[in-house]
Design a protein around this motif. Structure first.
Motif, mmCIF file in Angstrom:
data_model
loop_
_atom_site.group_PDB
_atom_site.id
_atom_site.type_symbol
_atom_site.label_atom_id
_atom_site.label_comp_id
_atom_site.label_asym_id
_atom_site.label_seq_id
_atom_site.Cartn_x
_atom_site.Cartn_y
_atom_site.Cartn_z
ATOM 1 N N ASP A 21 20.046 50.606 36.797
ATOM 2 C CA ASP A 21 19.737 49.199 37.236
ATOM 3 C C ASP A 21 19.271 49.162 38.491
ATOM 4 O O ASP A 21 18.971 47.986 38.797
ATOM 5 C CB ASP A 21 21.003 48.296 36.887
ATOM 6 C CG ASP A 21 20.742 47.453 35.583
ATOM 7 O OD1 ASP A 21 19.758 47.988 34.994
ATOM 8 O OD2 ASP A 21 21.703 46.659 35.123
ATOM 9 N N GLY A 23 16.558 50.412 39.672
ATOM 10 C CA GLY A 23 14.907 50.036 39.509
ATOM 11 C C GLY A 23 14.378 51.226 39.275
ATOM 12 O O GLY A 23 13.098 51.332 39.417
ATOM 13 N N LYS A 24 14.938 52.470 38.789
ATOM 14 C CA LYS A 24 14.405 53.747 38.570
ATOM 15 C C LYS A 24 12.997 53.594 37.698
ATOM 16 O O LYS A 24 11.963 54.283 37.901
ATOM 17 C CB LYS A 24 15.221 54.674 38.420
ATOM 18 C CG LYS A 24 14.920 56.256 37.789
ATOM 19 C CD LYS A 24 15.760 57.086 37.624
ATOM 20 C CE LYS A 24 16.557 56.954 36.132
ATOM 21 N NZ LYS A 24 15.645 57.402 35.075
ATOM 22 N N THR A 25 13.512 53.000 36.464
ATOM 23 C CA THR A 25 12.499 53.012 35.413
ATOM 24 C C THR A 25 11.271 51.999 35.751
ATOM 25 O O THR A 25 10.196 52.335 35.536
ATOM 26 C CB THR A 25 12.905 52.297 34.085
ATOM 27 O OG1 THR A 25 14.339 52.912 33.982
ATOM 28 C CG2 THR A 25 12.194 52.402 33.080
ATOM 29 N N THR A 26 11.230 51.073 36.550
ATOM 30 C CA THR A 26 10.409 50.021 36.962
ATOM 31 C C THR A 26 9.654 50.883 38.009
ATOM 32 O O THR A 26 8.367 50.958 38.043
ATOM 33 C CB THR A 26 10.931 48.907 37.770
ATOM 34 O OG1 THR A 26 12.085 48.447 36.620
ATOM 35 C CG2 THR A 26 9.842 47.851 37.912
ATOM 36 N N LYS A 48 14.430 54.082 28.351
ATOM 37 C CA LYS A 48 15.590 53.625 29.065
ATOM 38 C C LYS A 48 16.812 53.374 28.190
ATOM 39 O O LYS A 48 16.675 52.873 27.215
ATOM 40 C CB LYS A 48 15.272 52.338 29.672
ATOM 41 C CG LYS A 48 16.413 51.914 30.542
ATOM 42 C CD LYS A 48 16.380 50.900 31.581
ATOM 43 C CE LYS A 48 17.707 50.556 32.139
ATOM 44 N NZ LYS A 48 17.692 49.139 32.366
ATOM 45 N N LYS A 141 14.188 45.794 45.415
ATOM 46 C CA LYS A 141 14.498 44.222 45.122
ATOM 47 C C LYS A 141 14.460 43.424 46.428
ATOM 48 O O LYS A 141 15.350 42.618 46.569
ATOM 49 C CB LYS A 141 15.815 44.145 44.354
ATOM 50 C CG LYS A 141 15.834 45.104 43.080
ATOM 51 C CD LYS A 141 16.708 44.753 42.059
ATOM 52 C CE LYS A 141 17.054 45.685 40.890
ATOM 53 N NZ LYS A 141 17.901 45.374 39.986
ATOM 54 N N ASP A 143 12.845 41.134 47.049
ATOM 55 C CA ASP A 143 12.396 39.674 46.601
ATOM 56 C C ASP A 143 13.679 39.015 46.070
ATOM 57 O O ASP A 143 13.500 37.965 45.895
ATOM 58 C CB ASP A 143 11.468 39.773 45.479
ATOM 59 C CG ASP A 143 12.026 40.462 44.111
ATOM 60 O OD1 ASP A 143 12.750 41.733 44.412
ATOM 61 O OD2 ASP A 143 11.930 39.879 43.075
ATOM 62 N N SER A 255 9.684 46.089 46.586
ATOM 63 C CA SER A 255 10.225 45.440 45.243
ATOM 64 C C SER A 255 9.185 46.082 44.264
ATOM 65 O O SER A 255 8.167 45.812 43.983
ATOM 66 C CB SER A 255 10.031 44.058 45.241
ATOM 67 O OG SER A 255 9.912 43.377 43.829
HETATM 68 P P1 G4P Z 1 17.083 51.509 36.320
HETATM 69 O O1 G4P Z 1 15.931 52.404 35.816
HETATM 70 O O2 G4P Z 1 17.422 52.322 37.614
HETATM 71 O O3 G4P Z 1 18.467 51.456 35.286
HETATM 72 O O4 G4P Z 1 16.447 50.250 36.110
HETATM 73 P P2 G4P Z 1 15.269 49.238 35.753
HETATM 74 O O5 G4P Z 1 14.113 49.807 36.429
HETATM 75 O O6 G4P Z 1 15.338 49.348 34.271
HETATM 76 O O7 G4P Z 1 15.606 47.984 36.469
HETATM 77 C C1 G4P Z 1 16.826 47.054 36.157
HETATM 78 C C2 G4P Z 1 16.668 45.762 36.078
HETATM 79 O O8 G4P Z 1 16.032 45.379 37.570
HETATM 80 C C3 G4P Z 1 15.423 45.409 35.500
HETATM 81 O O9 G4P Z 1 15.800 43.821 35.084
HETATM 82 C C4 G4P Z 1 14.232 45.317 36.115
HETATM 83 O O10 G4P Z 1 13.218 44.407 35.786
HETATM 84 C C5 G4P Z 1 14.890 44.617 37.435
HETATM 85 N N1 G4P Z 1 13.974 45.260 38.940
HETATM 86 C C6 G4P Z 1 13.548 46.176 39.084
HETATM 87 N N2 G4P Z 1 13.026 46.061 40.366
HETATM 88 C C7 G4P Z 1 13.008 44.886 40.545
HETATM 89 C C8 G4P Z 1 12.527 44.139 41.929
HETATM 90 O O11 G4P Z 1 11.881 44.823 42.930
HETATM 91 N N3 G4P Z 1 12.748 43.042 41.981
HETATM 92 C C9 G4P Z 1 13.542 42.168 41.069
HETATM 93 N N4 G4P Z 1 14.138 41.010 41.239
HETATM 94 N N5 G4P Z 1 14.074 42.931 39.898
HETATM 95 C C10 G4P Z 1 13.957 44.231 39.836
HETATM 96 P P3 G4P Z 1 16.429 43.767 33.632
HETATM 97 O O12 G4P Z 1 16.656 42.171 33.524
HETATM 98 O O13 G4P Z 1 17.726 44.603 33.517
HETATM 99 O O14 G4P Z 1 15.468 44.369 32.512
HETATM 100 P P4 G4P Z 1 14.170 43.776 31.989
HETATM 101 O O15 G4P Z 1 14.618 42.840 30.948
HETATM 102 O O16 G4P Z 1 13.257 43.282 33.126
HETATM 103 O O17 G4P Z 1 13.431 44.796 31.475
#
Ligand code: G4P
Length: 526
Positions: A21, A23-26, A48, A141, A143, A255
């Motif tokens: 969670d 943000g690895k996947t993102t 994921k 994150k 933001d 982010s």
């Molecule tokens: P992971 O692979 O490390 O487990 O993490 P992943 O990228 O799936 O990110 C986990 C959650 O954090 C996702 O939301 C993703 O959208 C969010 N996220 C990633 N980067 C950022 C960022 O820079 N800012 C913010 N605010 N959020 C971020 P989710 O609700 O769990 O999934 P989804 O419904 O968006 O797919």
């Protein structure tokens, strides 16, 4: 024909690791977008393993099936050939991640700015430290509301036990987040919350450039200058050598979701991250530019379809040019093999390849020939050192639930262990087999696969155990005395090494106190 040295120089093979969670996947997805390997956001998501799926591991296996395609993501970025090795997000598959780390030349760690360093990250960093893998940290994150960046840096140093050096610096955080100052390139990147749009960049000459004030306002500009001054005072000048030695981790802020700070990370990454490095075999150090091919298997991906019990063995090329259909020596069996259909992964497509270079990963269809850690060469008898096994966290006796299928069960257990699904120990006292895992899920996976792939049924019997640790001593008599005294708690691993089964932390401490001449190891590499 491509020059091998040029090919090596332009390769960057790495993994992104994080606590689930963060943000690895993102981040992976955004890197692929920059590399032109995918064109829309959301394309990587299927890989994921959601944390909500813990009780539904069939779903997880389905997703793992999908993840064959995304196990390695190769793409070109400028002159560079980038290979991202995917690691499962679910912590029950942490062992897979450890092994993947044997095949990378560097690592990017993603940390959530609000949560800081979490447990999984700490563990993975231990493996990086052990192997002196260079790491870059991306604090994600920005933001969202989160912690003070100086506090985050302190925590990174303390928790990950590595010196850090910020190469970018955020201007505020959360709702007030305005952007980052790129210390590496001396530019200012302004934040526009937009998932697809790239950063808006303000070119500046010096830190007292009035364009900074114009862009972020006087108060924030003043704070930025103050912070930067502090950074310059506290952290030594960034120096690529100490990063490459695994002593200092450069830190970026951004982010991933907003594609902010990602390109800066990537641009710095390709410049400073190592190309494939020499790899230690038991016999000698092997240079990637040596003409003879060599590589090792770091991952075996089973096909979940019971009608096709084939696997893909993932081979990391360590030296020389790998060629399709060339005769290669499978060192463990001594057999010569030819690979007619090796695959590589480019821009999310799996294609048959004719050649590959150090740093590349080739997938080889396999029917049980390979074990994790196997070495393949042009003929030389060398053995790459695999990743050590870590002391598992959970233990169960495995029993045969169908007496007619004892052979199938044995074969199944053996092959699953070869694949690295879990670790097997044999109790010296009662001869029973013990399976050790890092997560509950593996027991379910093993039971399911034994039944569906081998027609064998197993039953689990819980055992209370705190830790299994490998024991050794320079004094054979002492080791012997220890084994005699603890005979009810001794087991052997698959290589026949002595393992002490401590059923509580207290027992372990007592044993360590009583036998100072015995070394207790919590990983099998010693
Ligand atoms: P992971 O692979 O490390 O487990 O993490 P992943 O990228 O799936 O990110 C986990 C959650 O954090 C996702 O939301 C993703 O959208 C969010 N996220 C990633 N980067 C950022 C960022 O820079 N800012 C913010 N605010 N959020 C971020 P989710 O609700 O769990 O999934 P989804 O419904 O968006 O797919």
């Amino acid at each position: 024909m491509a020059d091998i040295c040029d090919e090596i120089k332009r390769r960057r093979t790495f993994a992104i690791i994080s606590h689930p969670d963060a943000g690895k996947t993102t981040l992976t997805e955004k890197l692929l977008l920059f590399g032109g390997a995918i064109h829309i956001a959301g394309a990587v998501k299927s890989n994921k393993i959601k944390k909500t799926a813990t009780s539904d591991w069939m779903e997880i296996e389905k997703q793992r099936g999908i993840s064959v395609a995304t196990s390695v993501m190769g793409f070109n970025y400028g002159d560079y050939k980038i290979n991202i090795l995917d690691t499962p997000g679910h912590q029950d598959f942490a062992e897979d991640t450890y092994r993947t780390l044997t095949a990378v030349d560097s690592v990017i760690i993603v940390v959530d700015v609000a949560k800081g360093v979490e447990q999984q990250t700490r563990k993975l960093m231990e493996v990086c430290r052990m192997r002196r893998t260079p790491v870059i940290i991306f604090v994600n994150k920005l933001d969202r509301e989160g912690r003070d960046p100086f506090d985050i840096l302190d925590e990174l140093e303390a928790e990950l036990k590595i010196a850090v050096r910020p190469l970018s610096w955020p201007i505020n955080i959360g709702a007030k987040f305005k952007g980052v100052y790129n210390i590496f390139e001396h530019s200012l990147d302004l934040f526009t919350p937009d998932k697809q749009k790239a950063t808006e960049r303000v070119e500046i000459d010096r830190i007292d450039d009035p364009r900074i004030d114009a862009a972020v306002g006087e108060a924030d500009a003043a704070k930025l200058r103050e912070d930067l001054e502090l950074i310059e005072g506290v952290y030594p000048e960034f120096e690529t050598g100490s990063y490459l030695a695994g002593e200092v981790a450069p830190v970026f802020f951004g982010s991933a979701l907003n594609t902010f700070g990602v390109k800066e990370l990537l641009d710095c990454f390709v410049r400073i991250a190592p190309s494939p490095r020499p790899v230690a075999a038991v016999e000698r150090l092997v240079e990637p530019s040596e003409p003879a091919f060599s590589g090792f298997v770091f991952k075996i991906h089973a096909n979940m379809d019971p009608n096709h019990r084939s696997c893909i063995a993932f081979v990391k090329v360590c030296s020389g040019r790998f060629e399709r259909n060339a005769p290669y020596l499978h060192v463990r069996s001594g057999k010569t093999l030819r690979f007619a259909a090796p695959t590589a992964f480019m821009a999310q497509k799996k294609n048959i390849v004719d050649e590959a270079f150090p740093g590349d990963i080739v997938g080889i269809p396999d029917n049980g020939t390979f074990k994790i850690g196997d070495t393949v060469t042009s003929g030389e008898l060398i053995h790459y050192k695999g990743l050590p096994s870590f002391s598992p966290e959970l233990f169960m006796y495995i029993e045969n639930a169908d007496p007619m299928k004892a052979k199938q069960l044995d074969k199944g257990i053996q092959q699953l262990m070869d694949e690295g699904v879990a670790q097997l120990f044999v109790h010296q006292f009662n001869g029973r087999k013990i399976i050790g895992t890092v997560g509950q899920l593996q027991f379910e996976v093993i039971q399911y696969r034994l039944l569906h792939e081998y027609g064998a049924q197993c039953r689990w019997e819980p055992m209370s155990m705190h830790k299994a640790c490998w024991v050794e001593s320079d004094d054979a008599a002492v080791l012997d005395a220890f084994k005699k005294r603890k005979f009810q708690f001794m087991a052997t691993d698959r290589e026949g090494r002595d393992v002490f089964l401590a059923d509580s932390a207290y027992v372990l401490t007592m044993a360590q106190n009583d036998f100072p001449k015995i070394r207790f190891h919590f990983s099998s590499e010693f």
